[in-house]
Design a protein around this motif. Structure first.
Motif, mmCIF file in Angstrom:
data_model
loop_
_atom_site.group_PDB
_atom_site.id
_atom_site.type_symbol
_atom_site.label_atom_id
_atom_site.label_comp_id
_atom_site.label_asym_id
_atom_site.label_seq_id
_atom_site.Cartn_x
_atom_site.Cartn_y
_atom_site.Cartn_z
ATOM 1 N N ARG A 72 0.848 -1.181 0.000
ATOM 2 C CA ARG A 72 0.000 0.000 0.000
ATOM 3 C C ARG A 72 0.895 1.247 0.000
ATOM 4 O O ARG A 72 1.959 1.255 0.596
ATOM 5 N N ILE A 73 0.442 2.302 -0.671
ATOM 6 C CA ILE A 73 1.245 3.503 -0.790
ATOM 7 C C ILE A 73 0.453 4.696 -0.276
ATOM 8 O O ILE A 73 -0.788 4.701 -0.325
ATOM 9 N N GLY A 74 1.167 5.694 0.248
ATOM 10 C CA GLY A 74 0.434 6.823 0.792
ATOM 11 C C GLY A 74 1.303 8.025 1.082
ATOM 12 O O GLY A 74 2.530 7.958 1.082
ATOM 13 N N THR A 75 0.639 9.143 1.326
ATOM 14 C CA THR A 75 1.311 10.370 1.740
ATOM 15 C C THR A 75 1.381 10.409 3.257
ATOM 16 O O THR A 75 0.467 9.968 3.952
ATOM 17 N N HIS A 76 2.492 10.954 3.744
ATOM 18 C CA HIS A 76 2.616 11.120 5.199
ATOM 19 C C HIS A 76 3.630 12.233 5.474
ATOM 20 O O HIS A 76 4.778 11.955 5.782
ATOM 21 N N VAL A 77 3.217 13.481 5.336
ATOM 22 C CA VAL A 77 1.836 13.864 5.109
ATOM 23 C C VAL A 77 1.749 14.783 3.891
ATOM 24 O O VAL A 77 2.749 15.381 3.479
ATOM 25 N N PHE A 103 -4.012 3.099 -2.392
ATOM 26 C CA PHE A 103 -3.591 4.403 -1.903
ATOM 27 C C PHE A 103 -4.242 4.742 -0.566
ATOM 28 O O PHE A 103 -5.402 4.416 -0.317
ATOM 29 N N GLU A 104 -3.470 5.422 0.292
ATOM 30 C CA GLU A 104 -3.959 5.959 1.556
ATOM 31 C C GLU A 104 -3.511 7.417 1.654
ATOM 32 O O GLU A 104 -2.362 7.732 1.366
#
Length: 353
Positions: A72-77, A103-104
């Motif tokens: 899973r891939i995501g922005t942080h932040v 996506f998260e």
């Protein structure tokens, strides 16, 4: 506990690698993390930084999506006060489609005064812009057509024709105080970073979830840490000290919004003294053998309810072979212990289902 990978792309001016190579190295790291079984890969944004910290998360994550298939891939932040919420919602939807529903989105209010000044955004408005923008994004994900009239944005008759692939795209909000966690809990979202500020804040978050009809067992709490693992402690510090020093001085060298150490008042010692300072640093880092890193990380995650851990392995000046060996050792010896950990609050909540 979900154990994930954190990649903060930056290049020290004294490094020989080009910025293009630095980006490629970080993307290769995520591919390796997927092969090792890390569950998620999150990336952070900064702007106008002297070490060229990446400002563009969505293009980077789109590249990662094309090189991976499971993680899973995501922005942080995503620092929402700098961005138009409708565009963030559209970019998030497209990225979710490109990644096959992996996506998260994690949003935050922002930390560095100089970024606010450069974007001509009043830092005093950061929380108002964050939560109003977040509400707009949530409408984009759940409603086909809506209007919005708020303090910062007015949108008449918005038609969202591109939605995320996931029916409920996971949304996280960075929060470090009581007001923030209450707002996150009221919206029934996941919280990022709150557990770093103590169990009382997480207790407030969980009680807020229950008060609004949500089960804490269904809502994540994310925590970030920097780690480096080697076969022996001396080697670990020899490989990591310079990169850890840069990471700490980068954070300490900014004028922060809303935190106690601002404008370089955090006195970071020289690289050869970081080993002794690790126990006293207000910014945690974990360097050593697999047993040492497992012990220090478990001590940290046990301090409050944590469901997701995102770990930064690559710092400036570190070679790929060193980074990947650290990840390999971690995956074999440390990850199983972390995955087995479950906070008693979560366990009790799950048993009530």
């Amino acid at each position: 506990m979900d154990v994930g990978f954190l990649f903060n792309i930056r290049r020290h001016p004294e490094e020989q690698r080009s910025l293009r190579q630095v980006y490629q190295d970080h993307i290769d790291d995520v591919v390796h993390a997927e092969q090792l079984g890390f569950t998620h890969a999150w990336a952070g944004e900064h702007h106008f930084a002297w070490d060229q910290a990446t400002p563009g998360l969505f293009p980077v994550l789109a590249a990662v999506a094309q090189r991976t298939s499971r993680i899973r891939i995501g922005t942080h932040v995503t620092v929402l006060p700098y961005h138009h919420p409708l565009r963030v919602a559209e970019d998030a939807a497209v990225l979710d489609i490109l990644s096959g529903g992996r996506f998260e989105l994690t949003v935050g209010a922002g930390s560095f005064y100089e970024e606010f000044r450069s974007y001509d955004v009043d830092a005093a408005e950061r929380f108002g812009r964050l939560f109003e923008g977040l509400d707009v994004i949530l409408k984009c994900f759940t409603e086909d057509e809506f209007s919005h009239e708020g303090k910062y944005f007015t949108f008449p008759g918005v038609r969202m024709t591109t939605k995320p692939l996931q029916e409920r795209l996971p949304v996280w909000v960075a929060a470090s105080g009581p007001v923030g966690v209450k707002r996150v809990a009221r919206r029934g979202l996941n919280v990022a970073g709150a557990s770093a500020f103590g169990p009382q804040l997480m207790d407030l978050f969980d009680s807020g979830l229950r008060a609004h009809g949500h089960n804490p067992a269904d809502h994540g709490s994310g925590l970030l840490s920097m780690v480096h693992v080697a076969d022996d402690e001396d080697r670990a510090w020899a490989e990591a000290a310079r990169g850890v020093h840069h990471w700490l001085t980068f954070l300490a060298g900014h004028e922060w919004v809303g935190l106690e150490f601002t404008g370089g008042s955090l006195d970071v010692p020289a690289p050869d003294r970081l080993r002794d300072w690790a126990a006293y640093s207000p910014i945690p880092y974990h360097v050593g053998t697999p047993d040492q890193v497992a012990e220090s990380l478990l001590r940290r995650v046990r301090s409050a309810r944590n469901t997701n851990l995102a770990l930064s392995f690559r710092q400036v000046f570190m070679d790929t072979a060193v980074v990947h060996h650290s990840m390999d050792l971690f995956a074999e010896h440390v990850m199983p212990e972390l995955r087995a950990w479950q906070h008693p609050t979560t366990t009790a909540a799950s048993s009530d289902q």
